[in-house]
Scaffold this motif. Structure first.
Motif, PDB file in Angstrom:
ATOM      1  N   PHE A  90       0.827  -1.199   0.000  1.00  0.00           N
ATOM      2  CA  PHE A  90       0.000   0.000   0.000  1.00  0.00           C
ATOM      3  C   PHE A  90       0.869   1.261   0.000  1.00  0.00           C
ATOM      4  CE2 PHE A  90      -2.710   3.049   2.534  1.00  0.00           C
ATOM      5  CZ  PHE A  90      -3.583   3.337   1.500  1.00  0.00           C
ATOM      6  N   ARG A  91       1.911   1.295   0.853  1.00  0.00           N
ATOM      7  CA  ARG A  91       2.797   2.464   0.901  1.00  0.00           C
ATOM      8  C   ARG A  91       3.549   2.641  -0.422  1.00  0.00           C
ATOM      9  NH1 ARG A  91      -0.216   4.741   4.175  1.00  0.00           N
ATOM     10  NH2 ARG A  91      -0.358   3.763   6.231  1.00  0.00           N
ATOM     11  N   LYS A  92       3.955   1.536  -1.035  1.00  0.00           N
ATOM     12  CA  LYS A  92       4.631   1.606  -2.328  1.00  0.00           C
ATOM     13  C   LYS A  92       3.694   2.190  -3.372  1.00  0.00           C
ATOM     14  CE  LYS A  92       7.130  -1.226  -5.696  1.00  0.00           C
ATOM     15  NZ  LYS A  92       7.608  -2.594  -6.034  1.00  0.00           N
ATOM     16  N   PRO A  97       3.713   7.259  -9.041  1.00  0.00           N
ATOM     17  CA  PRO A  97       3.089   8.364  -9.802  1.00  0.00           C
ATOM     18  C   PRO A  97       1.712   7.997 -10.336  1.00  0.00           C
ATOM     19  CG  PRO A  97       4.851   7.339 -11.075  1.00  0.00           C
ATOM     20  CD  PRO A  97       4.954   6.787  -9.679  1.00  0.00           C
ATOM     21  N   HIS A  98       1.376   6.693 -10.326  1.00  0.00           N
ATOM     22  CA  HIS A  98       0.066   6.245 -10.811  1.00  0.00           C
ATOM     23  C   HIS A  98      -0.863   5.876  -9.652  1.00  0.00           C
ATOM     24  CE1 HIS A  98       1.958   6.155 -14.734  1.00  0.00           C
ATOM     25  NE2 HIS A  98       2.884   5.320 -14.284  1.00  0.00           N
ATOM     26  N   SER A  99      -0.594   6.424  -8.458  1.00  0.00           N
ATOM     27  CA  SER A  99      -1.376   6.041  -7.280  1.00  0.00           C
ATOM     28  C   SER A  99      -2.837   6.438  -7.394  1.00  0.00           C
ATOM     29  CB  SER A  99      -0.780   6.675  -6.017  1.00  0.00           C
ATOM     30  OG  SER A  99      -0.806   8.086  -6.103  1.00  0.00           O
ATOM     31  N   GLY A 100      -3.158   7.381  -8.292  1.00  0.00           N
ATOM     32  CA  GLY A 100      -4.543   7.804  -8.432  1.00  0.00           C
ATOM     33  C   GLY A 100      -5.445   6.733  -9.020  1.00  0.00           C
ATOM     34  N   LYS A 101      -4.862   5.666  -9.567  1.00  0.00           N
ATOM     35  CA  LYS A 101      -5.661   4.605 -10.179  1.00  0.00           C
ATOM     36  C   LYS A 101      -6.332   3.695  -9.154  1.00  0.00           C
ATOM     37  CE  LYS A 101      -3.081   4.405 -14.522  1.00  0.00           C
ATOM     38  NZ  LYS A 101      -2.331   3.528 -15.474  1.00  0.00           N
ATOM     39  N   GLY A 102      -6.018   3.879  -7.890  1.00  0.00           N
ATOM     40  CA  GLY A 102      -6.664   3.058  -6.875  1.00  0.00           C
ATOM     41  C   GLY A 102      -5.824   1.863  -6.474  1.00  0.00           C
ATOM     42  N   PHE A 103      -6.150   1.322  -5.307  1.00  0.00           N
ATOM     43  CA  PHE A 103      -5.404   0.184  -4.760  1.00  0.00           C
ATOM     44  C   PHE A 103      -6.405  -0.911  -4.435  1.00  0.00           C
ATOM     45  CE2 PHE A 103      -3.570  -2.224  -1.227  1.00  0.00           C
ATOM     46  CZ  PHE A 103      -2.297  -2.508  -1.725  1.00  0.00           C
ATOM     47  N   THR A 104      -6.082  -2.117  -4.797  1.00  0.00           N
ATOM     48  CA  THR A 104      -6.994  -3.243  -4.578  1.00  0.00           C
ATOM     49  C   THR A 104      -6.611  -4.008  -3.321  1.00  0.00           C
ATOM     50  OG1 THR A 104      -7.338  -3.481  -6.966  1.00  0.00           O
ATOM     51  CG2 THR A 104      -7.966  -5.342  -5.550  1.00  0.00           C
ATOM     52  N   TRP A 105      -7.545  -4.037  -2.375  1.00  0.00           N
ATOM     53  CA  TRP A 105      -7.322  -4.777  -1.129  1.00  0.00           C
ATOM     54  C   TRP A 105      -7.987  -6.153  -1.197  1.00  0.00           C
ATOM     55  CZ3 TRP A 105      -4.156  -2.911   2.533  1.00  0.00           C
ATOM     56  CH2 TRP A 105      -3.966  -1.539   2.627  1.00  0.00           C
ATOM     57  N   HIS A 136      -6.610   5.719   4.337  1.00  0.00           N
ATOM     58  CA  HIS A 136      -5.380   5.454   5.089  1.00  0.00           C
ATOM     59  C   HIS A 136      -5.086   3.955   5.185  1.00  0.00           C
ATOM     60  CE1 HIS A 136      -5.361   9.649   6.155  1.00  0.00           C
ATOM     61  NE2 HIS A 136      -6.531   9.558   6.734  1.00  0.00           N
ATOM     62  N   GLY A 137      -5.951   3.142   4.604  1.00  0.00           N
ATOM     63  CA  GLY A 137      -5.756   1.702   4.686  1.00  0.00           C
ATOM     64  C   GLY A 137      -6.221   1.097   5.988  1.00  0.00           C
ATOM     65  N   HIS A 138      -7.125   1.791   6.689  1.00  0.00           N
ATOM     66  CA  HIS A 138      -7.689   1.308   7.945  1.00  0.00           C
ATOM     67  C   HIS A 138      -9.182   1.032   7.775  1.00  0.00           C
ATOM     68  CE1 HIS A 138      -4.424   3.586  10.484  1.00  0.00           C
ATOM     69  NE2 HIS A 138      -3.920   2.691   9.658  1.00  0.00           N
ATOM     70  N   ILE A 139      -9.697   0.143   8.617  1.00  0.00           N
ATOM     71  CA  ILE A 139     -11.144  -0.074   8.693  1.00  0.00           C
ATOM     72  C   ILE A 139     -11.576   0.307  10.100  1.00  0.00           C
ATOM     73  CG2 ILE A 139     -13.047  -1.699   8.389  1.00  0.00           C
ATOM     74  CD1 ILE A 139     -11.158  -3.485   6.768  1.00  0.00           C
ATOM     75  N   PRO A 140     -12.130   1.513  10.291  1.00  0.00           N
ATOM     76  CA  PRO A 140     -12.540   1.950  11.631  1.00  0.00           C
ATOM     77  C   PRO A 140     -13.589   1.015  12.224  1.00  0.00           C
ATOM     78  CG  PRO A 140     -12.539   3.781  10.083  1.00  0.00           C
ATOM     79  CD  PRO A 140     -12.380   2.538   9.271  1.00  0.00           C
TER      80      PRO A 140
END
Length: 320
Positions: A90-92, A97-105, A136-140
């Motif tokens: 996730f931090r990587k 530069p392409h972080s706007g494309k979203g991250f798949t968890w 932030h990669g958290h689930i409250p």
């Protein structure tokens, strides 16, 4: 007065913000700072923030009162966080530069386990029946406070499980300039979020209790109005935080008439916290907790002081 309920929503800053790549003043593990610009957030303008109720943002840990096993119960905040491997990915991704494309968890594999009693906060989104992490990669979420769990011993100290009551600090009904510590039925706090403050929480900026006799209490969110709040203006707020006795607070949360909440934290303005005596600790306080004499718990200590008035909240002490 509007108070935060079970929503536990992320409250936007009253000003538009920008991110600076330097160590956060608020969170040790955060390698960036969110700072306010001088431009008022359109969300605040649309909600008519100038007519909103300004309340003190308290420095503690968030709690929630809802049902557990059919009865009103205090719950502690517990965010479900990613394991080391997923956190690294996730931090990587965030630095890419392409972080706007979203991250798949993969929620079932990427996150640390939590107790079976854990529940996600109400505003957490779900996909295919599973909670979706925030930005932030958290689930409250929340876990019920149990007396035998040492991790939440200070949460447990403010609750009497036998009579289902909690020690709550708030303005006195007869005089809002005076604070009152009272035993409140948990049933009367249902679906509210509150802040646990005291000796062993966040460095104790309010100077409550001592190592020998810790003092903790709950404060309902939105229950402590700011007296003579400044206008929502960047420069005037900076001056107020630094020069006014009422400005010795961690921040302000504005409760707008349409239900919108916006906030500002001293860190958003580049200001230290805590910085000397706090406004809350300097306010007069009265104790109204009676009938607890059976044991040496916090309720019993407060019961001994029932009816006593102190010139400052930080002066509330117990004879050992």
């Amino acid at each position: 007065m509007r108070r935060l309920g079970s929503v536990q929503q992320k409250i936007p800053c009253v000003f538009l913000t920008e991110v600076k790549e330097e160590q956060s003043r608020k969170r040790d593990c955060q390698q960036f700072q969110v700072v306010a610009t001088e431009n008022v957030n359109p969300v605040a303008l649309e909600a008519d923030v100038d007519c909103a109720l300004a309340t003190e943002k308290l420095d503690g840990t968030c709690c929630y009162v809802t049902l557990y096993k059919g009865r009103a119960h205090l719950w502690a905040r517990l965010d479900r966080k990613a394991n080391k491997q997923a956190e690294k990915r996730f931090r990587k991704h965030q630095r890419s530069p392409h972080s706007g494309k979203g991250f798949t968890w993969n929620v079932e594999e990427d996150f640390k386990t939590v107790p079976e009693t854990w529940i996600p906060a109400h505003r957490v989104k779900h996909h295919n029946g599973l909670p979706v992490p925030d930005e932030h990669g958290h689930i409250p979420g929340w876990v019920p406070v149990e007396k035998d769990n040492k991790q939440y011993c200070w949460h447990a100290s403010v609750v009497d499980c036998d009579v289902r009551a909690a020690l709550v600090l708030g303005p006195c009904a007869e005089d809002e300039d005076v604070l009152e510590v009272a035993a409140v039925q948990l049933a009367d706090l249902l679906e509210q979020t509150l802040e646990l403050i005291g000796t062993n929480v966040n460095g104790n900026p309010y100077g409550l209790g001592s190592k020998q006799q810790p003092v903790h209490c709950l404060v309902s969110h939105g229950s402590v109005p700011i007296r003579n709040p400044p206008p929502v203006d960047f420069q005037q707020l900076c001056s107020w935080f630094q020069e006014s006795p009422e400005g010795r607070v961690e921040g302000i949360v504005w409760h707008c008439n349409d239900g919108t909440l916006v906030k500002v934290h001293r860190h958003h303005l580049g200001l230290r916290w805590p910085d000397g005596e706090t406004s809350l600790a300097e306010r007069a306080a009265v104790v109204r907790v009676g009938g607890y004499n059976s044991s040496k718990d916090l309720f019993s200590f407060f019961s001994v002081l029932n009816g006593h008035r102190f010139s400052r909240l930080r002066d509330v002490k117990f004879a050992l």
